[in-house]
Design a protein around this motif. Structure first.
Motif, PDB file in Angstrom:
ATOM      1  N   ALA A   1      30.498  42.586   7.765  1.00 42.90           N
ATOM      2  CA  ALA A   1      31.904  42.216   7.927  1.00 42.90           C
ATOM      3  C   ALA A   1      32.130  41.040   6.987  1.00 42.90           C
ATOM      4  CB  ALA A   1      32.163  41.798   9.363  1.00 42.90           C
TER       5      ALA A   1
ATOM      6  N   TYR B   1      23.447  23.591  11.182  1.00 39.81           N
ATOM      7  CA  TYR B   1      24.676  24.320  11.502  1.00 39.81           C
ATOM      8  C   TYR B   1      24.988  25.173  10.273  1.00 39.81           C
ATOM      9  CZ  TYR B   1      29.507  25.425  12.544  1.00 39.81           C
ATOM     10  OH  TYR B   1      30.671  26.118  12.779  1.00 39.81           O
TER      11      TYR B   1
ATOM     12  N   ASP C   1      38.074  21.942  10.128  1.00 40.65           N
ATOM     13  CA  ASP C   1      38.827  21.017   9.264  1.00 40.65           C
ATOM     14  C   ASP C   1      39.718  21.773   8.271  1.00 40.65           C
ATOM     15  OD1 ASP C   1      37.491  19.000  10.496  1.00 40.65           O
ATOM     16  OD2 ASP C   1      36.104  18.610   8.847  1.00 40.65           O
TER      17      ASP C   1
ATOM     18  N   GLY D   1      34.838  38.087   6.094  1.00 41.32           N
ATOM     19  CA  GLY D   1      36.082  37.406   6.462  1.00 41.32           C
ATOM     20  C   GLY D   1      36.743  36.869   5.205  1.00 41.32           C
TER      21      GLY D   1
ATOM     22  N   THR E   1      38.570  32.947   8.562  1.00 36.97           N
ATOM     23  CA  THR E   1      38.991  33.955   9.547  1.00 36.97           C
ATOM     24  C   THR E   1      38.471  33.615  10.943  1.00 36.97           C
ATOM     25  OG1 THR E   1      37.086  35.418   9.251  1.00 36.97           O
ATOM     26  CG2 THR E   1      38.981  35.791   7.793  1.00 36.97           C
TER      27      THR E   1
ATOM     28  N   HIS F   1      33.969  32.497   2.922  1.00 40.15           N
ATOM     29  CA  HIS F   1      33.722  31.062   2.747  1.00 40.15           C
ATOM     30  C   HIS F   1      32.324  30.671   3.196  1.00 40.15           C
ATOM     31  CE1 HIS F   1      37.554  30.690   1.110  1.00 40.15           C
ATOM     32  NE2 HIS F   1      37.645  29.375   1.252  1.00 40.15           N
ATOM     33  N   SER F   2      31.447  31.664   3.197  1.00 38.98           N
ATOM     34  CA  SER F   2      30.029  31.379   3.433  1.00 38.98           C
ATOM     35  C   SER F   2      29.461  30.642   2.236  1.00 38.98           C
ATOM     36  CB  SER F   2      29.262  32.693   3.613  1.00 38.98           C
ATOM     37  OG  SER F   2      29.595  33.260   4.838  1.00 38.98           O
TER      38      SER F   2
END
Ligand code: FAD
Length: 516
Positions: free
Chosen positions: A94, A471, A160, A96, A165, A99-100
């Motif tokens: 998938a 994270y 932020d 989105g 998505t 923005h990985s």
């Protein structure tokens, strides 16, 4: 006759095994996928956009890109790949808003599903005592905000930056300055619709298919594709008072941050950042923040020291200005910042939440947005934050000119330990985010040196036994993933077997490999 029969069965066996180990070629992929009956469509050419992300370091081309128009398109495609079983190496990611940072939403040689194409029944707001919004997994948070504001409502917990998505942030956690009070975005979800790695469409919530519900939240896309989410809302304020103050002492800075996140009556948003060895920092600050007192602000320079900026906001409506100012005055009187460094501003709620987009537009105009981003996001237990700061700021890192360094505390009690996200095992822990850019034009900002600094920070955490968790984690070896998950690895791996047994989904996370 007997020998012939044995030979015949042997031949059959060879034919059978060669069939199951035979892998599907690129042309087989396009011909098999194009036979599927879908409302949306596949494309098999010009797929370079699907091999890009914000990190701008990994480019892995898929074999096919699906623009789905229904949940059934997604389910049919996954079922098809699932039924091909070990005959095919196909995986499904998938995607989105891409923005990985390290190709997590890419599917090398596989199928990319562009989630933004699928809008479903649109954004549906439910008013009432416990208001919520139903939204497609591929919807951007900024669109969600604009729609819910029409009803005077908004989600409680944010990131932020809002051009991400819903499915993308819920697959990680979704953390910002509201999380100390409301928890991350994954703590504010009532229900999900999921297409699993077997192609089944399942509705899940804390009361229904709870294991899948908690697994998917923070689950790095491993157990299913989020096609719809039900997200908690609250009354939205019209305005925000935005306050920044500076500290030169790390202990005082973190004590004040911790005092604020523990208090009942406090700010609505609490973050902080580190400024190392920069002079005239306020000129840079003002790109997205305009303090009311620019004369006073412009007199302040960091003189090459490490400074710590505490950033807070308070929500208010125009008729509450007086009471809001009193509350802010009370709260500020308890803080121990450098007195000449109080900067304040008033903006609309949308302007505040969408603040990073302003910087994005400026960076895009200068060609500085689509550059490599070797970001490193860490969660550090409170008991080790001073060791961490001593080892890293001004030591491993001698300046912060590559990009912002965020540092703020979070309350563990607002996180649900049934979700898949991994956090340090302490009541308070810190998010420390090194948000570096590596434009090729700047010699001293090369990608290699930024990656070396990241490696040094990770190495320091290991040597100093910091108990850090990443994270947006990035590991390439199974043993590192096992260490990351610790005692929760067993549950994570079992959920993979239950919901995506062939390891078809989100191959870009590099946790499980499809068995062929
Ligand atoms: P993608 O990059 O497209 O996908 C991320 C992962 O989720 C992939 O593995 C993908 O396969 C999977 N995925 C995507 N959609 C779905 C779906 N519908 N169902 C299941 N899996 C799916 N994070 C924070 O927590 N707080 C911040 O403040 C914050 N700020 C950011 C600011 C910027 C400028 C950027 C670039 C990132 C920021 N992030 C922040 C990180 C961000 O939350 C993650 O990178 C997030 O994954 C991006 O969402 P996306 O839509 O681009 O997802």
């Amino acid at each position: 006759f007997r020998t012939n029969t044995i030979r015949f069965f042997k031949l059959l066996m060879i034919l059978f095994t060669s069939r199951i180990t035979m892998h599907t070629s690129d042309s087989d992929v396009s011909s098999s996928l194009s036979t599927l009956s879908l409302e949306g469509q596949f494309s098999f050419h010009d797929m370079s956009h699907a091999a890009k992300d914000f990190g701008n370091r990994f480019q892995l081309l898929p074999s096919a890109v699906l623009q789905p128009k229904s949940v059934s398109d997604i389910s049919t495609t996954i079922k098809h790949v699932y039924q091909m079983g070990a005959r095919s190496q196909l995986t499904v990611a998938a995607q989105g808003h891409r923005h990985s940072l390290q190709g997590q939403a890419q599917a090398p040689g596989g199928v990319v599903i562009q989630m933004e194409s699928f809008k479903g029944p649109g954004i549906q707001v439910q008013q009432g005592k416990l208001p919520y919004v139903d939204v497609a997994g591929g919807e951007l948070w900024i669109n969600l905000l604009k729609e819910t504001l029409k009803y005077g409502l908004a989600p409680k917990s944010w990131t932020d930056y809002l051009h991400l998505t819903v499915g993308g942030t819920l697959s990680n956690a979704g953390i910002s300055g509201q999380a100390f009070r409301h928890g991350p975005q994954i703590s504010n979800v009532y229900q999900l619709e999921i297409v699993t790695g077997k192609g089944e469409v399942m509705t899940c919530s804390p009361a229904e298919n709870a294991d899948l519900f908690y697994g998917v939240l923070g689950g790095l896309g491993q157990f299913g594709i989020i096609t719809r989410a039900r997200i908690a809302l609250e009354p939205a304020p019209k305005m925000v008072k935005w306050v920044r103050v500076l500290y030169s002492n790390f202990t005082t800075f973190t004590q004040d941050q911790e005092m604020l996140i523990a208090a009942e009556n406090t700010f609505d948003y609490i973050e902080g950042f580190v400024v190392i060895n920069r002079t005239g920092i306020l000129n840079n600050w003002r790109s997205s923040f305009s303090p009311q007192d620019p004369v006073q602000a412009s007199h302040f320079t960091s003189d090459g020291k490490t400074l710590f900026c505490l950033e807070m906001t308070m929500n208010f409506n125009p008729d509450e200005t007086e009471i809001m100012n009193k509350e802010i005055y009370m709260l500020l009187s308890k803080l121990r910042y450098i007195p000449s460094t109080l900067f304040q501003s008033e903006v609309t709620y949308v302007e505040f939440l969408d603040r990073v987009h302003v910087s994005e537009l400026k960076l895009r105009a200068k060609g500085l947005w689509e550059v490599p981003h070797p970001w490193l996001n860490l969660l550090i237990p409170r008991s080790k934050i001073h060791n961490f700061a001593d080892g890293v700021f001004g030591n491993i890192l001698r300046d912060s000119s590559n990009g912002p360094i965020l540092l703020y505390p979070l309350n563990k009690s607002k996180w649900d330990n049934r979700t898949s996200v991994v956090i340090p095992d302490e009541e308070v822990f810190y998010l420390v985010a090194f948000l570096s850019s590596a434009p090729s034009s700047a010699n001293h900002d090369t990608l290699e040196s930024a990656l070396k600094l990241n490696a040094d920070i990770l190495d320091f955490c290991k040597q100093a036994d910091i108990g850090m968790k990443q994270y947006l984690p990035y590991y390439t070896k199974e043993e590192d993933w096992r260490t990351h998950f610790g005692s929760r690895w067993k549950v994570f791996a079992q959920r993979k077997l239950d919901y995506d047994p062939l390891a078809i989904l989100a191959p870009g996370q590099r946790i499980f490999r499809k068995t062929t």
